[in-house]
Design a protein around this motif. Sequence first.
Motif, PDB file in Angstrom:
ATOM      1  N   ARG A 347       5.889  69.283  11.556  1.00 45.26           N
ATOM      2  CA  ARG A 347       5.532  68.474  12.729  1.00 45.26           C
ATOM      3  C   ARG A 347       4.081  68.023  12.562  1.00 45.26           C
ATOM      4  N   SER A 348       3.851  66.735  12.737  1.00 46.21           N
ATOM      5  CA  SER A 348       2.522  66.179  12.466  1.00 46.21           C
ATOM      6  C   SER A 348       1.432  66.837  13.298  1.00 46.21           C
ATOM      7  N   SER A 349       1.702  67.108  14.568  1.00 45.86           N
ATOM      8  CA  SER A 349       0.686  67.717  15.430  1.00 45.86           C
ATOM      9  C   SER A 349       0.384  69.149  14.998  1.00 45.86           C
ATOM     10  N   VAL A 350       1.411  69.873  14.555  1.00 45.16           N
ATOM     11  CA  VAL A 350       1.209  71.257  14.100  1.00 45.16           C
ATOM     12  C   VAL A 350       0.480  71.264  12.762  1.00 45.16           C
ATOM     13  N   ALA A 351       0.797  70.283  11.904  1.00 38.39           N
ATOM     14  CA  ALA A 351       0.103  70.175  10.620  1.00 38.39           C
ATOM     15  C   ALA A 351      -1.389  69.936  10.826  1.00 38.39           C
ATOM     16  N   ALA A 352      -1.730  69.088  11.787  1.00 36.09           N
ATOM     17  CA  ALA A 352      -3.141  68.811  12.067  1.00 36.09           C
ATOM     18  C   ALA A 352      -3.838  70.066  12.571  1.00 36.09           C
ATOM     19  N   GLN A 353      -3.172  70.818  13.425  1.00 32.95           N
ATOM     20  CA  GLN A 353      -3.745  72.076  13.928  1.00 32.95           C
ATOM     21  C   GLN A 353      -3.975  73.056  12.781  1.00 32.95           C
ATOM     22  N   HIS A 354      -2.984  73.209  11.920  1.00 33.86           N
ATOM     23  CA  HIS A 354      -3.092  74.155  10.810  1.00 33.86           C
ATOM     24  C   HIS A 354      -4.192  73.744   9.837  1.00 33.86           C
ATOM     25  N   ALA A 355      -4.289  72.435   9.551  1.00 34.68           N
ATOM     26  CA  ALA A 355      -5.316  71.958   8.628  1.00 34.68           C
ATOM     27  C   ALA A 355      -6.714  72.210   9.183  1.00 34.68           C
ATOM     28  N   GLY A 356      -6.862  72.066  10.497  1.00 32.71           N
ATOM     29  CA  GLY A 356      -8.162  72.329  11.114  1.00 32.71           C
ATOM     30  C   GLY A 356      -8.585  73.775  11.005  1.00 32.71           C
ATOM     31  N   GLU A 357      -7.595  74.657  10.995  1.00 35.35           N
ATOM     32  CA  GLU A 357      -7.884  76.094  10.915  1.00 35.35           C
ATOM     33  C   GLU A 357      -7.925  76.600   9.477  1.00 35.35           C
ATOM     34  N   ASN A 358      -7.395  75.805   8.525  1.00 35.91           N
ATOM     35  CA  ASN A 358      -7.306  76.226   7.119  1.00 35.91           C
ATOM     36  C   ASN A 358      -7.749  75.074   6.223  1.00 35.91           C
ATOM     37  N   PRO A 359      -9.052  74.926   5.993  1.00 34.93           N
ATOM     38  CA  PRO A 359      -9.567  73.788   5.232  1.00 34.93           C
ATOM     39  C   PRO A 359      -8.961  73.639   3.839  1.00 34.93           C
ATOM     40  N   SER A 360      -8.528  74.744   3.219  1.00 37.30           N
ATOM     41  CA  SER A 360      -7.981  74.656   1.870  1.00 37.30           C
ATOM     42  C   SER A 360      -6.675  73.874   1.824  1.00 37.30           C
ATOM     43  N   THR A 361      -6.013  73.727   2.975  1.00 39.25           N
ATOM     44  CA  THR A 361      -4.755  72.972   2.999  1.00 39.25           C
ATOM     45  C   THR A 361      -4.925  71.580   3.605  1.00 39.25           C
ATOM     46  N   ALA A 362      -6.140  71.213   3.990  1.00 39.08           N
ATOM     47  CA  ALA A 362      -6.355  69.936   4.683  1.00 39.08           C
ATOM     48  C   ALA A 362      -5.954  68.739   3.827  1.00 39.08           C
ATOM     49  N   ALA A 363      -6.317  68.743   2.535  1.00 34.61           N
ATOM     50  CA  ALA A 363      -5.971  67.604   1.669  1.00 34.61           C
ATOM     51  C   ALA A 363      -4.461  67.493   1.498  1.00 34.61           C
ATOM     52  N   PHE A 364      -3.786  68.631   1.409  1.00 37.80           N
ATOM     53  CA  PHE A 364      -2.322  68.596   1.299  1.00 37.80           C
ATOM     54  C   PHE A 364      -1.715  68.056   2.592  1.00 37.80           C
ATOM     55  N   ALA A 365      -2.226  68.521   3.730  1.00 39.58           N
ATOM     56  CA  ALA A 365      -1.697  68.061   5.020  1.00 39.58           C
ATOM     57  C   ALA A 365      -1.910  66.561   5.187  1.00 39.58           C
ATOM     58  N   GLY A 366      -3.082  66.081   4.784  1.00 42.78           N
ATOM     59  CA  GLY A 366      -3.349  64.650   4.887  1.00 42.78           C
ATOM     60  C   GLY A 366      -2.416  63.822   4.028  1.00 42.78           C
ATOM     61  N   SER A 367      -2.067  64.336   2.846  1.00 41.93           N
ATOM     62  CA  SER A 367      -1.180  63.604   1.951  1.00 41.93           C
ATOM     63  C   SER A 367       0.265  63.625   2.429  1.00 41.93           C
ATOM     64  N   VAL A 368       0.668  64.692   3.135  1.00 39.61           N
ATOM     65  CA  VAL A 368       2.044  64.793   3.615  1.00 39.61           C
ATOM     66  C   VAL A 368       2.383  63.644   4.561  1.00 39.61           C
TER      67      VAL A 368
END
Length: 417
Positions: A347-368
């Motif tokens: 879910r896009s909103s949950v992905a944004a929340q998770h990326a904000g809390e876990n910077p190491s996954t932010a680039a992956f979340a942005g690409s998804v």
Amino acid sequence: MISPARSSARRIAALLAGILLLAPAATGCGHRTGSGPAEGEATVITALDYYTDQAEHAQWGDLLTACGRTVGVRVEQTSVPGASLIPKVLQQASSRTLPDLLMLDNPDLQQIARTGALTPLGSYGIDAEGFASGIASAGTYQGKLYGLAPNVSTVALIYNKDMLDEAGLDAPRTWDELKTAAAALTRPGRYGMAVDANATFEGAWQFLPFLWSNGGDEGQLDTPQAAQALQLWADLVNSGSMSKSVLNWTQADLHDQFVAGRTAMMINGPWRVPALELDPDLHWGVAPVPVPRLGQTPVTPLGGEVWTVPQNPSKARQEKAARVLACLNSPASMLTLAQEHHTVPSRSSVAAQHAGENPSTAAFAGSVAAARSRTERLGVEWPRAATGIYTAIQSALTGEQTPEEAFKHAQQTATGR
């Protein structure tokens, strides 16, 4: 690929409480449709997946148990090796012994849905609202949604911060910057860049960001866009910035080369994050896959497994299985899986929340957000295109053919003309 299992009654209870709190927000969670049998008539359902790794099996088992409790069923989980799953599913489909809940790698959904073995999720009030379009596409066959993935993955550029800092470089954003950085980072005993270019679907998977971001099409491989993308890889090898051994390396091999300091940059996925974090002296970062021109958005392939509800004589069990599936795709479940597996919530909103809390996954979340399913364009014909792609890669990187010749031959082989 995953962190160790943390199975305990306390964790399951906490997860169950979170799911109960957030389940109303999950599309389709808790919905009943039609006039089927009473809820109490189905107390046990079966689930089949390929999570044979002990830790991964336990993590998914915990979540299936918790979701089962929310809908009043016990979930009996069976895991088989990945290579055995599709043959088993096809055999079960022919004998009408399919499980109530079935996990599939997303490129395999088309093949199984085509047999008529799966039920449309819309029948249970479940849709893909709030999911990125590529994720919804991965679970869709002939316009109907048959599967949903609680979490997904893709690839990005992972780089050694210390090596780039020493060379005075930022993470490359374009193909030209990638070639410049790879050359500057190459020295005896170390290559600047590494990709998985082996003769498997994994090699084709790694090439897709370069093909797609340049406007290439897996359905028409003999184009300038495809040849230009492959020429980039050939240039990196021919210049010595990338080892010829990439023709045999897997994504696990890339990781080993990276942590050993034998490559400064690599294309890889978020499943490598747990192992990268084990070495406190290894300083690494993640950036989007470089694109042909500045300002473009990389288009990467979508990885991850979808959950489905197979055809079953018992409508009561089908409905319970659908409600467990909806629970697996709730925000609480997605966050649990993302934290354990270092993947991206669907879910896009949950992905944004998770990326904000876990910077190491932010680039992956942005690409998804812009990622594509491998079967989106060709459906069940994708494996043929993937074979053409990795065969062309092998021919071009060994110097047997130019990129243009390699893809022309691949297209002729795929179409028979």
